[in-house]
Design a protein around this motif. Structure first.
Motif: not given
Length: 149
Positions: A125-149
């Motif tokens: 979540a935005p604002g969470t204090a993290i360090n170099e050991d924190t695993r971050i993953s992004f859910g993504a779609v192609k630029l021409t697509e809409n994000c799922p709701s």
């Protein structure tokens, strides 16, 4: 090249040549050759002299770990995937900081060219204090697509 550097280079070259010849005896025997080299180089000027490290104060425990980098997780939703990854690297101060990503549609597509994808969600979540050991993953779609709701 400075005189000291030249001596070290010559010593390393001789050591390498000795090690290579020890690995493959020409007569087919299994004899092992020992190569010993001593390199001592005194500084040639006051500029090259460096003070010796000092001991820890009495009673202080030695530390072997580097300080942990900590930062606040930015909001990357809506940004391009490559931009989001670059932003996390810049905020963390670590150009090798690694983030993961997956196809937010669930289709399992690989994000081969990150610049062609946009971020729909993030695992931290935005604002969470993290360090170099924190695993971050992004859910993504192609630029021409809409994000799922």
């Amino acid at each position: 090249m400075m005189k000291t550097q030249r001596k070290v280079l010559v010593a390393l070259t001789l050591m390498t040549a000795g090690l290579l010849s020890a690995c493959s005896p020409e007569d087919g025997s299994s004899a092992v050759k020992t190569v010993t080299a001593t390199v001592s180089a005194a500084p040639t000027s006051a500029e090259e002299s460096r003070p010796a490290p000092t001991a820890s104060p009495a009673g202080a425990a030695p530390t072997s770990e580097a300080p942990t980098v900590s930062f606040s997780m930015p909001n990357e939703v809506g940004k391009g995937l490559q931009e989001a990854q670059d932003d996390v690297q810049a905020k963390s101060g670590n150009p090798l900081f690694v983030t993961g990503s997956d196809d937010a549609t669930g289709a399992g597509r690989a994000q081969v060219l990150d610049r062609n994808w946009k971020v729909c969600s993030q695992s931290v979540a935005p604002g969470t204090a993290i360090n170099e050991d924190t695993r971050i993953s992004f859910g993504a779609v192609k630029l021409t697509e809409n994000c799922p709701s």
